[in-house]
Design an enzyme around this catalytic site. Structure first.
Site, PDB file in Angstrom:
ATOM      1  CG  ASP A 169      38.757  65.610  36.690  1.00  0.00           C
ATOM      2  OD1 ASP A 169      38.086  65.791  35.761  1.00  0.00           O
ATOM      3  OD2 ASP A 169      38.958  66.255  37.582  1.00  0.00           O
ATOM      4  CD  GLU A 170      39.508  64.839  41.250  1.00  0.00           C
ATOM      5  OE1 GLU A 170      40.285  64.923  42.153  1.00  0.00           O
ATOM      6  OE2 GLU A 170      38.741  65.846  40.736  1.00  0.00           O
ATOM      7  CB  SER A 171      34.027  59.817  36.924  1.00  0.00           C
ATOM      8  OG  SER A 171      33.526  60.882  36.262  1.00  0.00           O
TER       9      SER A 171
END
Ligand code: TNX
Length: 532
Positions: free
Chosen positions: A337-339
């Site tokens: 997630d959220e890279s």
């Protein structure tokens, strides 16, 4: 048998019968199994208005002593001992003191595809629990635990006895995956704290416990081949506190503890973003080119592994191998997630390579919904948390989906603007909002056969011990248990909120710092305020 033996047999037989005192006719109070506040609500409950007497003359028997059945019986006996102070034997001798039996019966003839299905037949002198597997028997035992009355009924005997309403319960879950996630990276939670949470979840029939083991703020599991991950990476947490980690022995102990409750631990190593603590430990992994230091704040999306460096994959091969060996679960969660600072092509390259490594170590990959950007094996599982378009794409690509939409299912969201702990970036989630939705129809066009199940994540930016954890998790996690287990036709807020209020004695007995939402008519302590 010759005549003299027969006469002797009849003679002594008559003496024995004559000596047995006549049993007092027991008049059972009228009960109604249908009014017992079970959560999750079973598929079918039929009351027969009498009762089973649980007392010191009761024993537990299992028709199988292998395959975990005897352990399930012992689990129930231990709960009866600690709750009612009654000693009940499991598969012990049947002597003349035994009057009633709880029989846990492995049976293949249940009319259900679910390995967790069970049936209960509760009569005056026997309780029959049928299940195909020990997991099913364990779920049935949770129902029996919920049927134990708060107080004994001493008016019918000198010895205390507890009356369980008689009748029949037929039950099975709607989802095979009913999970809760705990973030032990933002704040570390001790083995004892985690076990307490597992115990509470087991009572409500959860079967998966997902542990978010790594993030920017800390790496929480010992990896023998890369020791600095914990020597360096575990030393801090949000707010600058000392952090912590699980040794491999401790992690194995947690896995075994969960397994005794028929709950599977799913380990997560979040990557390629959320990796500041790993890169701080081994700077060669770092992909954002910035100076590394401990991070004790709560922002997300600033860190990344270097997705084009071979060493990163050598490292991950070791890490995934070691964790896979500790964890019997078929799943390994890679986060994903959220890279935000990983270039899209690098991200895709990364998740595809990591999927290979996960498969090589015999596991099925799970990842947050962003992983669907990659060209993945359809066996990989996608955890939907934000964008329903991602969930639909996942289904089109053939993946199974775990439902965790943040504005309904996130246990770290505040109840309202006054809540002591929690965030509100997705929503405020009061107890009714948490309950009043249906994972099965939440995304209209999503085919049902792509929904593996439901999970309630608890991120720990704002909580650091059991009391704070419980403030956010309870009572909402109880409602989520019902969303994961009970058919939609049997779910109803007005009915549920009464059953929820009735959980108060259980929660208080177990010292659970639940949030006493004003939406619920708690029986006592209405003004009770949660501890800080
Ligand atoms: C989003 S949900 C995150 C976490 C945060 C959480 C806080 C998801 C996959 N990522 O990193 O802790 O929000 O609510």
């Amino acid at each position: 048998m010759n005549l003299s033996k027969l006469l002797a047999f009849l003679f002594f037989g008559c003496i024995i019968i004559a000596c047995v005192p006549e049993k007092k006719e027991i008049v059972y109070p009228k009960t109604d199994l249908n009014t017992i506040p079970l959560i999750p609500k079973p598929v079918e409950v039929i009351a027969t208005n009498s009762a089973f007497r649980l007392d010191s003359k009761t024993v537990i028997f299992t028709n199988q002593t292998s395959n975990g059945f005897e352990e399930v019986g012992q689990y129930f006996a231990d709960k009866i001992k600690s709750r009612l102070n009654l000693n009940i034997t499991v598969n012990g001798a049947i002597d003349e003191t035994v009057e009633r039996i709880i029989y846990i019966n492995q049976s293949d003839s249940l009319d259900s595809d679910s390995p967790e299905a069970y049936q209960l037949y509760i009569k005056n002198d026997s309780v029959l629990l049928n299940a195909k597997t020990a997991a099913g028997a364990f779920r049935g035992i949770q129902t029996l635990r919920q049927l134990l009355p708060e107080t004994s009924n001493d008016t019918l005997a000198e010895q205390p006895m507890w009356l369980i309403p008689s009748g029949k319960i037929i039950d099975e879950p709607i989802f095979e995956y009913r999970g809760a996630m705990l973030d032990v990276a933002r704040h570390f939670f001790t083995v004892e704290e985690v076990k307490k949470y597992i115990d509470l979840l087991a009572y409500y029939k959860y079967n998966k416990f997902h542990m978010h083991l790594t993030d920017d703020q800390g790496w929480r599991i010992e990896i023998k081949s890369w020791p600095k991950l914990t020597e360096v990476g575990a030393q801090k947490e949000v707010g600058g506190g000392p952090g912590g980690f699980y040794t491999q022995e401790e992690f194995k102990d947690l896995v075994a503890y969960a397994a005794e409750r028929h709950m599977e631990i799913i380990p997560e190593v979040d990557m390629p973003g959320h990796t500041n603590a790993a890169s701080l430990s081994y700077p060669i992994l770092n992909g954002n080119g910035k100076k590394l230091e401990y991070y004790t704040g709560t922002h997300v999306g600033f860190s990344t592994f270097d997705a084009r460096r071979d060493t990163v994959y050598t490292f991950l091969d070791d890490v995934i191998k070691e964790i896979a060996e500790l964890s019997p679960s078929p799943y390994f969660h890679i986060g994903g997630d959220e890279s935000h600072v990983t270039k899209k092509n690098d991200y895709i390259h990364f998740v595809e390579k990591v999927e290979e490594i996960v498969k090589k170590h015999g596991k099925t990959m799970v990842g947050w919904e962003e992983i669907i950007q990659g060209d993945l094996d359809s066996s990989s599982v996608v955890q939907f948390w934000r964008d329903s378009v991602n969930a639909k794409t996942a289904a089109l690509k053939g993946h199974q989906i775990i439902f965790s939409p943040a504005h309904k299912a996130y246990l770290d969201m505040q109840y309202d603007s006054l809540s002591k702990h929690g965030l509100h970036w997705a929503a405020y989630i009061p107890v009714d909002t948490a309950y009043n939705w249906n994972p099965g129809t939440y995304i209209k066009s999503l085919p049902k056969d792509h929904i593996l199940g439901f999970e309630a994540p608890l991120w720990s930016e704002t909580i650091s011990d059991s009391a704070e954890l419980e403030y956010l998790a309870f009572p909402r996690a109880i409602g989520y248990a019902e969303l994961g287990w009970t058919i939609a036709e049997n779910r109803n807020w007005e009915n549920y909120k009464k059953r929820l209020a009735a959980q108060q004695p259980f929660l208080e007995r177990n010292n659970v710092n639940f949030y006493a939402s004003k939406l619920i008519d708690w029986k006592e302590h209405k003004e009770r305020l949660p501890k800080d």
